[in-house]
Write an enzyme that holds these catalytic residues in place. Structure first.
Site, PDB file in Angstrom:
ATOM      1  N   LYS A 208      11.587   0.084  -8.662  1.00  0.00           N
ATOM      2  CA  LYS A 208      11.670   1.290  -7.841  1.00  0.00           C
ATOM      3  C   LYS A 208      12.153   2.428  -8.744  1.00  0.00           C
ATOM      4  O   LYS A 208      13.281   2.415  -9.226  1.00  0.00           O
ATOM      5  CB  LYS A 208      12.630   1.088  -6.671  1.00  0.00           C
TER       6      LYS A 208
ATOM      7  N   PHE B  37      11.654   8.370  -1.650  1.00  0.00           N
ATOM      8  CA  PHE B  37      12.572   8.059  -2.742  1.00  0.00           C
ATOM      9  C   PHE B  37      11.892   8.101  -4.095  1.00  0.00           C
ATOM     10  O   PHE B  37      12.531   8.279  -5.124  1.00  0.00           O
ATOM     11  CB  PHE B  37      13.160   6.663  -2.543  1.00  0.00           C
ATOM     12  N   GLY B  38      10.566   7.896  -4.139  1.00  0.00           N
ATOM     13  CA  GLY B  38       9.870   7.798  -5.409  1.00  0.00           C
ATOM     14  C   GLY B  38       8.755   6.776  -5.322  1.00  0.00           C
ATOM     15  O   GLY B  38       8.139   6.595  -4.272  1.00  0.00           O
TER      16      GLY B  38
ATOM     17  N   LEU C 110       2.637   0.121  -6.590  1.00  0.00           N
ATOM     18  CA  LEU C 110       2.616  -0.697  -5.381  1.00  0.00           C
ATOM     19  C   LEU C 110       2.785   0.124  -4.114  1.00  0.00           C
ATOM     20  O   LEU C 110       2.325  -0.263  -3.043  1.00  0.00           O
ATOM     21  CB  LEU C 110       3.729  -1.759  -5.433  1.00  0.00           C
ATOM     22  N   GLY C 111       3.472   1.245  -4.211  1.00  0.00           N
ATOM     23  CA  GLY C 111       3.719   2.063  -3.039  1.00  0.00           C
ATOM     24  C   GLY C 111       4.514   3.295  -3.407  1.00  0.00           C
ATOM     25  O   GLY C 111       5.029   3.421  -4.524  1.00  0.00           O
TER      26      GLY C 111
ATOM     27  N   ASP D 168      17.510   0.594   9.197  1.00  0.00           N
ATOM     28  CA  ASP D 168      16.097   0.945   9.040  1.00  0.00           C
ATOM     29  C   ASP D 168      15.232  -0.307   8.993  1.00  0.00           C
ATOM     30  O   ASP D 168      14.316  -0.422   8.171  1.00  0.00           O
ATOM     31  CB  ASP D 168      15.891   1.792   7.783  1.00  0.00           C
TER      32      ASP D 168
END
Length: 659
Positions: free
Chosen positions: A356, A339-340, A334-335, A453
């Site tokens: 994630k 971070f990974g 997905l993205g 953020d």
């Protein structure tokens, strides 16, 4: 009975989505029998406002559960009549559904073939307000009194026993009075009831700030309030608990009589001595515990891992997640970020998830993992992405979230084609949802969270385009009475950073407000908060909007793809966005004030001063139009004087778990 002042459309039916049963089947026969038992039962629980029953479905390995809840100020017969009427409506409105829940003004009825007793359930909900606007002397005073009243009543209701968790009362709001009742289903624990009412109390502020009365009902609890009394005193106190049984099951016998004074004295001395020793032992134990808490642990990381290991109910087996993501196939990606990678997965029961997967060589990713898990595990709000669990397997570190199908906000508002699907009503809904989520983080959760953020790519959109704030890897935890903190490591995304944070490392709820203001201006304009070319000039979005707002040229600000909607509402959002990006953080509103301004046209808005990072349009640049550029921290410090150096921001940074 007092007539309710709450205007609502009842019955409100939710017929479930787990499928249908066959007419005249054993499922229907069992359900009919259970529903009929409401009229015939002699259960004393009805006098306390609830009814529950269950029965096995003949020929199937299933059990059917039925539950009814009445307002506790109703007497037994009124409660029974209310449930009977709602049961009749249920058969009419949800004739063949395997589960259903119906609300009325005075009671709730629910059935399912899956047990729901002892669980906090917040959906489906029912919301209603009364009156067109707040018809009280001071909206702020009234809101403060309502919050104080609901806090007290919620604590009182949660302490109720297994027969009734209910409280009602009133609170003075200057010359006005606010009345409220709160109630939980009695199968909840004290903590569950408190959590349910806290979440509902927080949500009712958003639906009904502009009204003097409101109703918010969910399956596990409800809150009603208004400026007129609409409830009766409850029917009476709960019965006292029975005396504790002895080992043979009988009540404890009375102390023997006829003993001598000396024997009685010896007994008293022995009991007193034992009690004193127990007290001393407890004091010593507490002192040791306190001393251990003051001693530093080996590391922050070790502390967080210890806490994670205790949350067994949230831990997924790695093999399950690997299977759900087709062994982390690229087709499921997905993205990707520092971070990974995030993958879409599907569990064996059909539930879609987002996974994630932290990079194995990213030390910052490891910190983000621990930070995000420990924060999100304690948070629950409809406008925050929901954490389902985690997985630790060797070097693998995974966070498992609800799957949000419509990607992130930036994929819509900055896409020339997709943003045409975002009309003004949808954009306003997104702005409101983000504001509610941020208010929850700042004021209404059990913690006080500074996100640090907030940006368009960290706002996800569900199937109904409801916004969900995500990515808490950089968040900081504040004490409830803490107002600001300072750090030597600036994290976040330049362009959304408040000036006091970008230049001095000082952050607070007001630095989040600045980020929210930038986001509002992006949503209205469809432009990124970056350096872009407008005709012959090079602009930064905040500067461009400020200049056009001062000149009254709002049409130059609004995204051309917005072809309908209230011009007054759009202009008000631009005004609020400018208030949020003020240079002086004291001049920025809180998120509570922002939500009030968004909800009520009657609230007068202050005139904003020149915003932070104001840059004149005389900057020369060879950059093409609409490039994604942001200020570096060093350049931010110089922007007010010469404002002529910009640089591309590739990635965000992070720091250790909140201290």
């Amino acid at each position: 009975m007092f007539a309710s002042t709450i205007n609502a459309q009842f019955p409100a039916a939710n017929c479930g989505s787990t499928g249908n049963f066959t007419a005249n089947s054993t499922y229907q026969t069992t359900l009919t029998t259970l529903v009929s038992s409401i009229s015939t039962t002699n259960s004393s629980s009805l006098s306390y406002g609830f009814f529950n029953a269950s029965a096995a479905i003949s020929g199937a390995s299933q059990t059917l559960y039925l539950f009814g809840l009445c307002r506790s100020d109703l007497n037994t017969e009124t409660c029974r009549a209310c449930l009977d009427v709602l049961a009749s409506d249920m058969r009419r409105l949800c004739p063949l559904q395997k589960e259903a829940l119906l609300y009325s003004g005075n009671c709730i009825i629910r059935y399912s073939d899956a047990s729901f007793f002892g669980e906090v359930v917040l959906q489906p909900d029912y919301v209603a307000g009364t009156g067109d606007d707040v018809n009280v002397s001071s909206a702020d005073t009234y809101d403060a009194a309502r919050r104080k009243l609901l806090n007290g009543l919620s604590a009182e209701a949660a302490r109720g026993g297994s027969l009734r968790k209910y409280a009602s009362g009133n609170e003075s709001a200057g010359p006005d009075m606010v009345y409220a009742l709160v109630q939980c289903t009695p199968d909840l624990t004290e903590q569950q009831c408190s959590e349910c009412l806290a979440l509902v109390a927080q949500e009712i502020r958003y639906c009904c700030l502009r009204y003097s009365g409101g109703r918010y009902m969910v399956p596990s609890c409800l809150i009603l309030y208004g400026n007129n009394r609409f409830f009766d005193p409850v029917s009476g106190p709960l019965p006292p608990p029975p005396p504790p049984p002895s080992q043979d099951g009988d009540a404890m016998p009375s102390p023997p009589v006829g003993k001598s004074n000396s024997t009685r004295t010896v007994i008293i001395v022995v009991i007193t001595s034992i009690s004193a020793l127990l007290v001393i032992s407890i004091v010593i134990l507490l002192l040791n515990v306190k001393r251990k808490k003051k001693q530093p642990r080996e590391s922050v990381e070790g502390e967080v891992v210890d806490e994670i290991s205790t949350a067994e109910s949230l831990q997924f087996d790695f093999s399950i997640i690997r299977a759900a993501t087709d062994n982390f196939s690229d087709s499921r990606k997905l993205g990707q970020g520092g971070f990974g990678v995030v993958y879409m997965g599907q569990l064996s029961n059909g539930q879609k998830i987002a996974v994630k997967r932290l990079s194995q060589n990213s030390s910052q990713g490891e910190v983000e993992f621990k930070n995000e898990f420990m924060l999100l595990a304690k948070l629950q709000h409809r406008n925050l992405v929901r954490l389902l669990g985690f997985c630790l397997e060797g070097v693998e570190q995974l966070l498992i979230y609800e799957f949000v199908p419509n990607s992130s906000l930036d994929q819509f508002i900055f896409d020339p084609l997709k943003r045409t699907n975002l009309n003004w009503d949808m954009r306003h809904k997104i702005i409101m949802g983000i504001a509610r989520g941020m208010l929850y983080l700042h004021e209404d959760s059990r913690l006080r969270i500074i996100h640090r953020d907030l940006k368009a790519s960290n706002v996800l959109l569900d199937s109904e385009m409801n916004p969900k704030i995500s990515d808490f890897g950089m968040a900081r935890l504040f004490e409830l009475d803490q107002t600001r903190a300072k750090t030597n490591r600036i994290v976040g995304t330049y362009g959304y950073m408040a000036p006091e944070y970008a230049m001095h490392g000082t952050f607070s709820i007001k630095s989040d407000v600045f980020s929210f203001g930038v986001l509002v201006l992006e949503i209205v304009s469809g432009q990124r908060n970056t350096l872009f070319r407008m005709g012959d000039d090079t602009e930064v979005l905040i500067s461009y909007i400020w200049k056009n707002w001062k000149e009254g040229s709002l049409s130059n600000i609004i995204d051309p793809s917005i072809t309908s909607g209230s011009s007054i509402e759009i202009a008000r959002c631009i005004h609020i966005g400018l208030l949020c990006v003020q240079d002086n953080m004291i001049s920025r509103p809180t998120m509570a004030s922002v939500l009030l301004m968004l909800n009520s046209d009657s609230v007068t808005l202050q005139v904003p001063s020149r915003p932070a990072f104001y840059i004149h349009s005389s900057v020369e640049s060879d950059m093409p139009s609409m490039q994604d550029y942001n200020l570096r921290v060093s350049e931010v410090k110089e922007s007010r004087s010469n404002a002529n150096q910009f640089s591309k921001n590739e990635a965000s940074m992070t720091e250790l778990y909140p201290r």
